[in-house]
Design a protein around this motif. Structure first.
Motif, short mmCIF file in Angstrom:
data_model
loop_
_atom_site.label_atom_id
_atom_site.label_comp_id
_atom_site.label_asym_id
_atom_site.label_seq_id
_atom_site.Cartn_x
_atom_site.Cartn_y
_atom_site.Cartn_z
N SER A 130 11.12 56.80 55.56
CA SER A 130 10.67 56.53 54.19
C SER A 130 10.53 57.85 53.43
N ALA B 174 11.93 47.05 53.47
CA ALA B 174 13.20 47.78 53.52
C ALA B 174 14.25 47.01 52.71
N THR C 77 12.70 51.72 52.92
CA THR C 77 13.93 52.49 53.06
C THR C 77 15.16 51.67 52.68
N PHE D 237 10.52 52.72 58.45
CA PHE D 237 11.58 52.42 57.48
C PHE D 237 10.95 51.77 56.25
#
Length: 80
Positions: free
Chosen positions: A17, A59, A39, A36
């Motif tokens: 991230s 995500a 992300t 993540f």
């Protein structure tokens, strides 16, 4: 972002991230205690990978492919 191919790699305690995860294909990779959170994983491919104790909440999975992937004790809130 450059397209990349990773095979048989281990990623431990990475915070994607805040640090870049190269766009591409990941085959037989092991992600342990990785973050993540929010992300952008769009257009990435994960084949035969293992995610263990990872945070994948929110995500961006637009166009992302997971093939024969295992998720163990992962937080996965807000995924579409």
């Amino acid at each position: 972002m450059a397209e990349t191919f990773f095979q048989d790699r281990e990623f431990t305690s990475k915070d994607f991230s805040t640090e870049d995860l190269l766009q591409g294909e990941f085959e037989n990779c092991y992600f342990r205690k990785c973050t993540f959170l929010g992300t952008k994983l769009s257009k990435m491919t994960f084949s035969e990978c293992i995610f263990e104790n990872c945070e994948l909440s929110n995500a961006d999975l637009t166009g992302c492919s997971f093939r024969e992937v295992t998720f163990t004790d992962c937080k996965m809130l807000g995924l579409r």
